[in-house]
Structures are given as structure tokens and as C-alpha cells.
Design a protein around this motif. Structure first.
Motif, PDB file in Angstrom:
ATOM      1  N   TYR A  17      36.033  39.159  35.620  1.00 19.06           N
ATOM      2  CA  TYR A  17      34.797  39.714  35.091  1.00 19.06           C
ATOM      3  C   TYR A  17      33.934  38.578  34.588  1.00 19.06           C
ATOM      4  CZ  TYR A  17      37.153  44.256  35.035  1.00 19.06           C
ATOM      5  OH  TYR A  17      37.822  45.404  35.372  1.00 19.06           O
ATOM      6  N   ALA A  23      27.204  42.604  33.410  1.00 19.21           N
ATOM      7  CA  ALA A  23      28.616  42.349  33.722  1.00 19.21           C
ATOM      8  C   ALA A  23      28.833  42.507  35.215  1.00 19.21           C
ATOM      9  CB  ALA A  23      29.512  43.311  32.955  1.00 19.21           C
ATOM     10  N   TYR A  24      29.628  41.616  35.778  1.00 19.87           N
ATOM     11  CA  TYR A  24      29.939  41.615  37.205  1.00 19.87           C
ATOM     12  C   TYR A  24      31.436  41.506  37.412  1.00 19.87           C
ATOM     13  CZ  TYR A  24      25.005  40.597  38.017  1.00 19.87           C
ATOM     14  OH  TYR A  24      23.639  40.658  38.055  1.00 19.87           O
ATOM     15  N   ALA A  25      31.907  42.102  38.508  1.00 18.66           N
ATOM     16  CA  ALA A  25      33.252  41.841  38.995  1.00 18.66           C
ATOM     17  C   ALA A  25      33.083  40.804  40.099  1.00 18.66           C
ATOM     18  CB  ALA A  25      33.891  43.102  39.552  1.00 18.66           C
ATOM     19  N   LEU A  39      28.521  45.698  37.495  1.00 14.09           N
ATOM     20  CA  LEU A  39      29.249  46.791  36.862  1.00 14.09           C
ATOM     21  C   LEU A  39      28.298  47.610  36.000  1.00 14.09           C
ATOM     22  CD1 LEU A  39      32.425  44.804  35.775  1.00 14.09           C
ATOM     23  CD2 LEU A  39      32.138  46.231  37.811  1.00 14.09           C
ATOM     24  N   SER A  44      34.711  51.471  32.286  1.00 15.10           N
ATOM     25  CA  SER A  44      35.635  50.360  32.474  1.00 15.10           C
ATOM     26  C   SER A  44      35.287  49.667  33.789  1.00 15.10           C
ATOM     27  CB  SER A  44      37.086  50.866  32.519  1.00 15.10           C
ATOM     28  OG  SER A  44      37.312  51.606  33.714  1.00 15.10           O
ATOM     29  N   GLY A  45      35.750  48.446  33.948  1.00 18.92           N
ATOM     30  CA  GLY A  45      35.517  47.735  35.195  1.00 18.92           C
ATOM     31  C   GLY A  45      36.063  48.496  36.393  1.00 18.92           C
ATOM     32  N   GLN A  46      37.265  49.048  36.242  1.00 16.45           N
ATOM     33  CA  GLN A  46      37.882  49.783  37.348  1.00 16.45           C
ATOM     34  C   GLN A  46      37.071  51.016  37.718  1.00 16.45           C
ATOM     35  OE1 GLN A  46      39.335  48.571  34.617  1.00 16.45           O
ATOM     36  NE2 GLN A  46      41.528  48.219  34.908  1.00 16.45           N
ATOM     37  N   SER A  48      33.892  51.575  37.138  1.00 13.01           N
ATOM     38  CA  SER A  48      32.619  51.150  37.700  1.00 13.01           C
ATOM     39  C   SER A  48      32.788  50.730  39.157  1.00 13.01           C
ATOM     40  CB  SER A  48      32.035  50.003  36.877  1.00 13.01           C
ATOM     41  OG  SER A  48      30.751  49.666  37.337  1.00 13.01           O
TER      42      SER A  48
END
Length: 90
Positions: A17, A23-25, A39, A44-46, A48
């Protein structure tokens, strides 16, 4: 000499992240490609990433449908005896 086992090109080899103003993955694949996915806040990241994937799958389904319509229209025109024209507003 690199003795590491080659990774399949689409296999995910790393995800991190990156958080700043957004925010980016940051995803790295087996063939060394890097992809950054924005994101969505409040998830959550998952979750998103799953929402991003679902949206892209819907877009792909619509694009596939449009491609089929275009191909079918071209085939339909092939079967006509002559061109079909109409002026705008008629």
C-alpha cells in the motif's frame, strides 16, 4: 546468475500500500509489470480491490456485449442487398 524460479506472468509477486494524499495498491507481477490501483476511502484494501475488480468485470461484460452487437450488425449488413442510408432527422 539468477537461479530463481521464473514466475508466471500474471502471478502476483508483491503487493504494498502506498498512502499519501490518496491510497494505492501497488502490485508487482511475475513478469515484472507494476500496476497501481487507486483504493477507495472507507474500505479495507482488500474490499476496495474487490470492488475495483467487480467494476472492471462489469465494464468488460458491457464491452463484450457491444462488440457482439457490432459484429452482428456487420454480419446483418453483409446479408442486405444494398446499403441502407437515412439522413439525420428523417
Amino acid at each position: 546468475m539468477n537461479t530463481a524460479t521464473p514466475q508466471p506472468e500474471d502471478e502476483i509477486t508483491h503487493v504494498l500500500y502506498l498512502i499519501g494524499a490518496s491510497a494505492y495498491a501497488c502490485i508487482t507481477t511475475g513478469d515484472g509489470r507494476k500496476v497501481d490501483i487507486l483504493l477507495q476511502g472507507g474500505q479495507s484494501g482488500q474490499n476496495s480491490l474487490r470492488a475495483f475488480a467487480a467494476a472492471k468485470q462489469r465494464e468488460a461484460a458491457r464491452a463484450g456485449h457491444m462488440a457482439r452487437l457490432a459484429r452482428d450488425a456487420a454480419d446483418w449488413l453483409d446479408r442486405q442487398s444494398g446499403p441502407i442510408f437515412r439522413r439525420a432527422g428523417e
